[in-house]
Motif scaffolding. Structure first.
Motif, PDB file in Angstrom:
ATOM      1  N   ILE A 257      40.038 -19.774 -29.664  1.00 23.95           N
ATOM      2  CA  ILE A 257      39.398 -19.586 -28.876  1.00 23.95           C
ATOM      3  C   ILE A 257      39.971 -20.648 -27.303  1.00 23.95           C
ATOM      4  O   ILE A 257      39.707 -20.516 -26.420  1.00 23.95           O
ATOM      5  CB  ILE A 257      38.224 -20.346 -28.885  1.00 23.95           C
ATOM      6  N   LYS A 258      40.357 -22.066 -28.419  1.00 28.52           N
ATOM      7  CA  LYS A 258      40.531 -22.647 -26.932  1.00 28.52           C
ATOM      8  C   LYS A 258      42.382 -22.197 -25.763  1.00 28.52           C
ATOM      9  O   LYS A 258      42.199 -22.575 -24.976  1.00 28.52           O
ATOM     10  CB  LYS A 258      41.627 -24.889 -27.765  1.00 28.52           C
ATOM     11  N   HIS A 259      43.256 -21.965 -26.912  1.00 23.90           N
ATOM     12  CA  HIS A 259      44.055 -20.917 -25.758  1.00 23.90           C
ATOM     13  C   HIS A 259      43.982 -20.575 -25.162  1.00 23.90           C
ATOM     14  O   HIS A 259      44.296 -19.952 -23.812  1.00 23.90           O
ATOM     15  CB  HIS A 259      45.724 -21.025 -26.757  1.00 23.90           C
ATOM     16  N   CYS A 260      42.834 -19.370 -25.632  1.00 16.50           N
ATOM     17  CA  CYS A 260      42.478 -18.305 -24.126  1.00 16.50           C
ATOM     18  C   CYS A 260      41.605 -18.678 -23.684  1.00 16.50           C
ATOM     19  O   CYS A 260      41.807 -18.353 -21.947  1.00 16.50           O
ATOM     20  CB  CYS A 260      42.056 -17.187 -25.711  1.00 16.50           C
ATOM     21  N   LYS A 261      41.602 -19.894 -23.308  1.00 17.25           N
ATOM     22  CA  LYS A 261      40.188 -20.610 -22.587  1.00 17.25           C
ATOM     23  C   LYS A 261      40.259 -21.063 -21.414  1.00 17.25           C
ATOM     24  O   LYS A 261      40.623 -21.234 -19.986  1.00 17.25           O
ATOM     25  CB  LYS A 261      38.582 -21.061 -22.940  1.00 17.25           C
ATOM     26  N   GLU A 262      42.116 -22.120 -21.994  1.00 19.81           N
ATOM     27  CA  GLU A 262      42.397 -23.320 -20.953  1.00 19.81           C
ATOM     28  C   GLU A 262      42.985 -21.770 -19.963  1.00 19.81           C
ATOM     29  O   GLU A 262      43.230 -22.931 -18.873  1.00 19.81           O
ATOM     30  CB  GLU A 262      43.363 -23.734 -21.527  1.00 19.81           C
ATOM     31  N   LEU A 263      43.555 -20.992 -20.228  1.00 22.40           N
ATOM     32  CA  LEU A 263      45.075 -20.454 -19.457  1.00 22.40           C
ATOM     33  C   LEU A 263      43.629 -19.567 -19.134  1.00 22.40           C
ATOM     34  O   LEU A 263      44.404 -18.540 -18.223  1.00 22.40           O
ATOM     35  CB  LEU A 263      46.316 -20.006 -20.534  1.00 22.40           C
ATOM     36  N   SER A 264      42.975 -18.709 -19.030  1.00 20.54           N
ATOM     37  CA  SER A 264      41.792 -17.053 -18.073  1.00 20.54           C
ATOM     38  C   SER A 264      41.828 -17.263 -17.135  1.00 20.54           C
ATOM     39  O   SER A 264      42.053 -18.694 -16.806  1.00 20.54           O
ATOM     40  CB  SER A 264      40.013 -17.406 -19.002  1.00 20.54           C
ATOM     41  N   PRO A 265      42.098 -16.621 -16.201  1.00 17.34           N
ATOM     42  CA  PRO A 265      42.273 -15.958 -16.862  1.00 17.34           C
ATOM     43  C   PRO A 265      43.308 -15.513 -16.945  1.00 17.34           C
ATOM     44  O   PRO A 265      43.227 -13.829 -17.202  1.00 17.34           O
ATOM     45  CB  PRO A 265      41.502 -14.835 -15.139  1.00 17.34           C
ATOM     46  N   ALA A 266      45.229 -16.140 -16.941  1.00 14.99           N
ATOM     47  CA  ALA A 266      45.738 -14.990 -17.785  1.00 14.99           C
ATOM     48  C   ALA A 266      45.608 -14.693 -19.293  1.00 14.99           C
ATOM     49  O   ALA A 266      45.234 -15.083 -20.083  1.00 14.99           O
ATOM     50  CB  ALA A 266      47.751 -16.137 -17.242  1.00 14.99           C
ATOM     51  N   LEU A 267      46.875 -13.412 -19.504  1.00 13.14           N
ATOM     52  CA  LEU A 267      46.838 -13.036 -20.869  1.00 13.14           C
ATOM     53  C   LEU A 267      47.707 -13.905 -21.660  1.00 13.14           C
ATOM     54  O   LEU A 267      48.731 -14.312 -21.373  1.00 13.14           O
ATOM     55  CB  LEU A 267      46.791 -10.915 -20.464  1.00 13.14           C
ATOM     56  N   VAL A 268      47.403 -14.207 -22.714  1.00  8.98           N
ATOM     57  CA  VAL A 268      47.566 -15.219 -23.924  1.00  8.98           C
ATOM     58  C   VAL A 268      48.097 -14.636 -24.932  1.00  8.98           C
ATOM     59  O   VAL A 268      47.536 -14.040 -25.060  1.00  8.98           O
ATOM     60  CB  VAL A 268      47.302 -16.893 -23.744  1.00  8.98           C
ATOM     61  N   THR A 269      49.089 -14.954 -26.220  1.00  9.88           N
ATOM     62  CA  THR A 269      49.851 -14.565 -27.139  1.00  9.88           C
ATOM     63  C   THR A 269      50.322 -15.971 -28.195  1.00  9.88           C
ATOM     64  O   THR A 269      50.340 -17.023 -27.623  1.00  9.88           O
ATOM     65  CB  THR A 269      51.097 -13.416 -26.940  1.00  9.88           C
ATOM     66  N   GLY A 270      50.026 -15.557 -29.503  1.00  7.46           N
ATOM     67  CA  GLY A 270      50.325 -16.909 -29.928  1.00  7.46           C
ATOM     68  C   GLY A 270      50.850 -15.933 -31.192  1.00  7.46           C
ATOM     69  O   GLY A 270      50.462 -14.583 -31.578  1.00  7.46           O
ATOM     70  N   GLN A 271      51.183 -16.669 -32.233  1.00  4.11           N
ATOM     71  CA  GLN A 271      51.367 -16.285 -33.356  1.00  4.11           C
ATOM     72  C   GLN A 271      50.140 -16.328 -34.437  1.00  4.11           C
ATOM     73  O   GLN A 271      50.017 -17.758 -34.390  1.00  4.11           O
ATOM     74  CB  GLN A 271      52.961 -16.314 -33.747  1.00  4.11           C
ATOM     75  N   LEU A 272      50.602 -15.917 -35.483  1.00  3.72           N
ATOM     76  CA  LEU A 272      49.739 -15.859 -36.874  1.00  3.72           C
ATOM     77  C   LEU A 272      50.807 -16.399 -37.884  1.00  3.72           C
ATOM     78  O   LEU A 272      51.742 -15.841 -38.501  1.00  3.72           O
ATOM     79  CB  LEU A 272      48.784 -14.944 -37.550  1.00  3.72           C
ATOM     80  N   LEU A 273      50.175 -17.034 -38.811  1.00  2.63           N
ATOM     81  CA  LEU A 273      50.669 -17.888 -39.849  1.00  2.63           C
ATOM     82  C   LEU A 273      49.868 -17.821 -40.439  1.00  2.63           C
ATOM     83  O   LEU A 273      48.357 -17.997 -41.357  1.00  2.63           O
ATOM     84  CB  LEU A 273      51.200 -19.320 -39.899  1.00  2.63           C
ATOM     85  N   GLY A 274      50.610 -17.034 -42.505  1.00  2.00           N
ATOM     86  CA  GLY A 274      49.417 -17.628 -43.212  1.00  2.00           C
ATOM     87  C   GLY A 274      50.419 -16.784 -44.445  1.00  2.00           C
ATOM     88  O   GLY A 274      52.010 -16.875 -44.574  1.00  2.00           O
ATOM     89  N   LEU A 275      49.588 -16.039 -45.695  1.00  6.59           N
ATOM     90  CA  LEU A 275      49.555 -15.482 -46.433  1.00  6.59           C
ATOM     91  C   LEU A 275      49.732 -13.961 -47.542  1.00  6.59           C
ATOM     92  O   LEU A 275      47.948 -14.252 -47.027  1.00  6.59           O
ATOM     93  CB  LEU A 275      49.360 -16.212 -47.792  1.00  6.59           C
ATOM     94  N   ASP A 276      50.073 -13.270 -47.734  1.00  8.66           N
ATOM     95  CA  ASP A 276      49.829 -12.356 -48.220  1.00  8.66           C
ATOM     96  C   ASP A 276      49.217 -11.919 -50.138  1.00  8.66           C
ATOM     97  O   ASP A 276      50.489 -12.048 -50.496  1.00  8.66           O
ATOM     98  CB  ASP A 276      50.969 -11.132 -47.942  1.00  8.66           C
ATOM     99  N   VAL A 277      48.705 -12.388 -50.312  1.00  8.70           N
ATOM    100  CA  VAL A 277      47.889 -12.304 -52.021  1.00  8.70           C
ATOM    101  C   VAL A 277      47.514 -11.774 -51.750  1.00  8.70           C
ATOM    102  O   VAL A 277      46.230 -10.933 -51.663  1.00  8.70           O
ATOM    103  CB  VAL A 277      47.169 -13.785 -51.658  1.00  8.70           C
ATOM    104  N   GLY A 278      47.897  -9.977 -52.253  1.00 11.62           N
ATOM    105  CA  GLY A 278      47.139  -8.985 -53.742  1.00 11.62           C
ATOM    106  C   GLY A 278      47.000  -8.178 -52.125  1.00 11.62           C
ATOM    107  O   GLY A 278      47.517  -7.996 -51.519  1.00 11.62           O
ATOM    108  N   SER A 279      45.285  -7.952 -51.893  1.00 10.64           N
ATOM    109  CA  SER A 279      44.518  -7.458 -51.263  1.00 10.64           C
ATOM    110  C   SER A 279      43.970  -8.159 -49.793  1.00 10.64           C
ATOM    111  O   SER A 279      42.903  -8.016 -49.431  1.00 10.64           O
ATOM    112  CB  SER A 279      43.186  -6.552 -51.779  1.00 10.64           C
ATOM    113  N   VAL A 280      44.441  -9.755 -49.694  1.00  9.64           N
ATOM    114  CA  VAL A 280      44.058 -10.324 -49.488  1.00  9.64           C
ATOM    115  C   VAL A 280      45.109 -10.567 -48.308  1.00  9.64           C
ATOM    116  O   VAL A 280      45.979 -11.023 -48.648  1.00  9.64           O
ATOM    117  CB  VAL A 280      43.117 -11.473 -49.814  1.00  9.64           C
ATOM    118  N   LEU A 281      44.785 -10.553 -47.008  1.00  9.61           N
ATOM    119  CA  LEU A 281      45.664 -11.348 -45.869  1.00  9.61           C
ATOM    120  C   LEU A 281      45.035 -12.118 -45.398  1.00  9.61           C
ATOM    121  O   LEU A 281      44.266 -12.852 -44.945  1.00  9.61           O
ATOM    122  CB  LEU A 281      45.653 -10.710 -44.706  1.00  9.61           C
TER     123      LEU A 281
END
Length: 156
Positions: free
Chosen positions: A36-60
């Motif tokens: 939310i912070k990243h998108c609101k700060e640079l709005s109306p420009a379109l922004v992207t970012g990387q999601l990090l985490g774990l793939d555990v069974g049927s849960v991401l």
């Protein structure tokens, strides 16, 4: 000897089929706030970012994220963006933070995110990451009092 090769192939095929389907995408609250912070700060420009985490069974599990620098379509700038991403991943690994890529996030305006570019990006991610997610946030809808998050997982 051929029997051993056949057995190895069968074991690989069974292992791939045994992977449970993705049922849940669990996102940490801090990740939502960072997006939310990243998108609101640079709005109306379109922004992207990387999601990090774990793939555990049927849960991401999405446990962290970081923004991509805004770039223009230029090979030199594109190479810098790739270096930035690798450096961020290295730094996170050094401080023992989940640094497995599980997808990306991006902003949109007025809900216009279902594009050929999004599908192409999703396909590129899935070539390297079997199960991934795309989180889309619309800050223009948030200004109207709606917390507008959209999720795409596995395949569109």
């Amino acid at each position: 000897m051929a029997n051993t090769a056949t057995r190895s192939f069968l074991q690989v095929a069974v292992t791939e089929e045994a992977t449970p389907p993705l049922r849940v995408v669990q996102i940490e609250g801090l990740v939502i706030l960072k997006i939310i912070k990243h998108c609101k700060e640079l709005s109306p420009a379109l922004v992207t970012g990387q999601l990090l985490g774990l793939d555990v069974g049927s849960v991401l599990e999405v446990t962290n994220c970081f923004p991509f620098p805004i770039r223009e379509e230029d090979e030199e700038v594109e190479a810098e963006g790739a270096n930035y991403q690798l450096e961020m991943m290295r730094c996170l690994r050094e401080v023992n933070v989940d640094n497995n890529t599980v997808g990306w996030y991006q902003s949109t305006l007025f809900g216009s995110f279902q594009t050929g570019g999004l599908i192409e990006t999703f396909m590129n991610y899935q070539e390297n990451i079997r199960r991934c997610v795309c989180i889309i946030y619309d800050p223009s809808r948030a200004n109207q009092g709606v917390l507008a998050f959209f999720k795409g997982a596995d395949a569109f």
